[in-house]
Design a protein around this motif. Sequence first.
Motif, short mmCIF file in Angstrom:
data_model
loop_
_atom_site.label_atom_id
_atom_site.label_comp_id
_atom_site.label_asym_id
_atom_site.label_seq_id
_atom_site.Cartn_x
_atom_site.Cartn_y
_atom_site.Cartn_z
N UNK A 290 0.56 -0.75 -0.20
CA UNK A 290 -0.14 0.31 -0.03
C UNK A 290 1.43 0.80 0.26
N UNK A 291 0.61 2.80 -0.99
CA UNK A 291 0.98 3.48 -0.26
C UNK A 291 0.62 4.18 0.09
N UNK A 292 1.31 4.88 1.41
CA UNK A 292 1.07 5.71 2.34
C UNK A 292 2.22 7.39 2.19
N UNK A 293 1.42 8.38 3.29
CA UNK A 293 1.83 9.69 2.95
C UNK A 293 2.84 9.30 4.22
N UNK A 294 4.42 10.10 3.93
CA UNK A 294 5.32 9.81 4.68
C UNK A 294 4.54 10.57 6.29
N UNK A 295 4.43 10.34 7.70
CA UNK A 295 3.37 10.82 9.04
C UNK A 295 2.26 11.05 8.83
N UNK A 296 1.79 9.76 7.87
CA UNK A 296 0.55 9.28 8.07
C UNK A 296 -0.78 10.63 6.93
N UNK A 297 -2.23 9.74 6.51
CA UNK A 297 -2.49 10.06 5.93
C UNK A 297 -3.16 10.48 4.02
N UNK A 298 -3.97 10.50 4.19
CA UNK A 298 -4.29 10.20 2.54
C UNK A 298 -3.51 11.34 1.52
N UNK A 299 -2.79 10.54 0.83
CA UNK A 299 -2.17 10.77 -0.28
C UNK A 299 -2.59 11.92 -1.52
#
Length: 144
Positions: free
Chosen positions: A95-104
């Motif tokens: 899965x692709x994630x934003x560094x630090x969390x949240x929606x990309x």
Amino acid sequence: MTDASPSNSYPGERLGLPASGSGSIARPGRRIAALAIDYVASTIVAMAFFGYNQFALPSEAGATQFAPMLVFAAVNVLFLPTLGGTPGHRLLGLRLHLVGGGWVGPWRPIVRTVLLCIVIPAVVWDADQRGLHDKAAGTVLLRA
């Protein structure tokens, strides 16, 4: 190419990610396999819908020679923000994630895809095994 750093005992440590299992950095083998799955699928779609012939000579191919890459880019831009990964990623448990969390969001997948299509940024990694395309987009590919 990796940038080894003595302060990191495993990829993703600097990002606060676990060493293995769910939520850890996706390793190169899975990343390459997911890329291959996505590109083969894009080539099949291009052959079916755009008349792409992978065996045609460059002079005979015309504009359709770019069809697989355009399909590949469209799949990435569509599926990364909506499903968190391309079909290849999802099949291999990534899965692709934003560094630090949240929606990309919508713009990060576009930046990542354009750089991925250039190829060079994807084969240059840092100590966390993040390609330049992921660093530029502020994303990280993790095991699901």
